[in-house]
Enzyme design. Sequence first.
Site, mmCIF file in Angstrom:
data_model
loop_
_atom_site.group_PDB
_atom_site.id
_atom_site.type_symbol
_atom_site.label_atom_id
_atom_site.label_comp_id
_atom_site.label_asym_id
_atom_site.label_seq_id
_atom_site.Cartn_x
_atom_site.Cartn_y
_atom_site.Cartn_z
ATOM 1 N N PRO A 12 0.792 -1.225 0.000
ATOM 2 C CG PRO A 12 -0.119 -1.114 2.124
ATOM 3 C CD PRO A 12 0.536 -2.059 1.169
ATOM 4 C CG ASN A 13 -0.135 4.307 1.390
ATOM 5 O OD1 ASN A 13 -1.126 4.873 0.923
ATOM 6 N ND2 ASN A 13 -0.143 3.713 2.568
ATOM 7 N NE ARG A 20 4.078 6.510 1.629
ATOM 8 C CZ ARG A 20 4.323 5.269 2.003
ATOM 9 N NH1 ARG A 20 4.716 4.357 1.126
ATOM 10 N NH2 ARG A 20 4.166 4.924 3.250
ATOM 11 C CE1 TYR A 25 9.104 4.827 2.904
ATOM 12 C CE2 TYR A 25 7.475 6.585 2.841
ATOM 13 C CZ TYR A 25 8.027 5.478 3.466
ATOM 14 O OH TYR A 25 7.499 5.022 4.652
ATOM 15 C CG ASN A 77 8.449 -2.038 -0.017
ATOM 16 O OD1 ASN A 77 7.978 -2.215 1.114
ATOM 17 N ND2 ASN A 77 9.002 -0.900 -0.396
ATOM 18 C CB ALA A 80 1.737 -0.097 6.282
ATOM 19 C CD GLU A 101 10.712 -7.600 5.284
ATOM 20 O OE1 GLU A 101 10.363 -8.727 5.718
ATOM 21 O OE2 GLU A 101 10.908 -6.619 6.019
ATOM 22 C CG HIS A 103 11.492 -2.387 4.122
ATOM 23 N ND1 HIS A 103 10.123 -2.337 4.124
ATOM 24 C CD2 HIS A 103 11.830 -3.556 4.715
ATOM 25 C CE1 HIS A 103 9.655 -3.424 4.709
ATOM 26 N NE2 HIS A 103 10.667 -4.187 5.067
ATOM 27 N NE ARG A 110 10.696 5.853 8.343
ATOM 28 C CZ ARG A 110 9.663 5.712 7.493
ATOM 29 N NH1 ARG A 110 9.717 4.767 6.557
ATOM 30 N NH2 ARG A 110 8.628 6.507 7.566
HETATM 31 C C1 DQA Z 1 8.473 0.892 3.589
HETATM 32 C C2 DQA Z 1 8.608 1.064 5.106
HETATM 33 C C3 DQA Z 1 7.267 0.827 5.803
HETATM 34 O O1 DQA Z 1 7.408 0.989 7.205
HETATM 35 C C4 DQA Z 1 6.243 1.823 5.301
HETATM 36 O O2 DQA Z 1 4.976 1.559 5.884
HETATM 37 C C5 DQA Z 1 6.147 1.868 3.810
HETATM 38 C C6 DQA Z 1 7.370 1.760 3.013
HETATM 39 C C7 DQA Z 1 9.779 1.229 2.839
HETATM 40 O O3 DQA Z 1 9.893 0.865 1.686
HETATM 41 O O4 DQA Z 1 10.655 1.898 3.408
HETATM 42 O O5 DQA Z 1 5.082 2.089 3.257
HETATM 43 O O6 DQA Z 1 8.184 -0.483 3.323
#
Ligand code: DQA
Length: 156
Positions: A12-13, A20, A25, A77, A80, A101, A103, A110
């Site tokens: 998501p997002n 964003r 990011y 990725n 959240a 995985e 990020h 963080r």
């Molecule tokens: C994320 C880190 C997560 O905590 C966050 O909710 C994201 C992006 C990252 O790519 O740094 O949406 O996965």
Amino acid sequence: MKSLRILVLHGPNLNMLGSREPGHYGKQTLAEITEQLIALGDALGVEIISFQSNHEGELVDRIQQAASEHIDGIIINPAAYTHTSIALRDALLATAIPFIEVHLSNIHSREEFRHRSLLADAATGVVAGFGATSYMLALRGLAESLQQKSKSETGV
Ligand code: DQA
């Protein structure tokens, strides 16, 4: 060398990358990152299939579908859902497809609630903190580990 199919999943997002929270990011859009992954995939002999969803169930469905599509590995990725989703963990374990995985940000530097991942211990590897480069490092690492596995199984 065997050619590989790798599914890249974005949670998501991540469709909002580019605008964003660029401090966390970066400025690259998801389309730009996908283009770079496809170009690197071409160089490594890897077909890239990309999917983004804001919905947990759609990501679960996409992982289940991968089991019948000859997908060799998954780069995910989970955004959240990293910190909350037993359903994504279960789907990845059920298909037993090796996954990395990823990020963009360093989740360990963080907020505390981002430090815990429900997937990481089941992953072949985790890459975090390198921005869009995290995905490229994951692709290189996963491709190499799958190629080595196939060599040791088939001798080719
Ligand atoms: C994320 C880190 C997560 O905590 C966050 O909710 C994201 C992006 C990252 O790519 O740094 O949406 O996965």
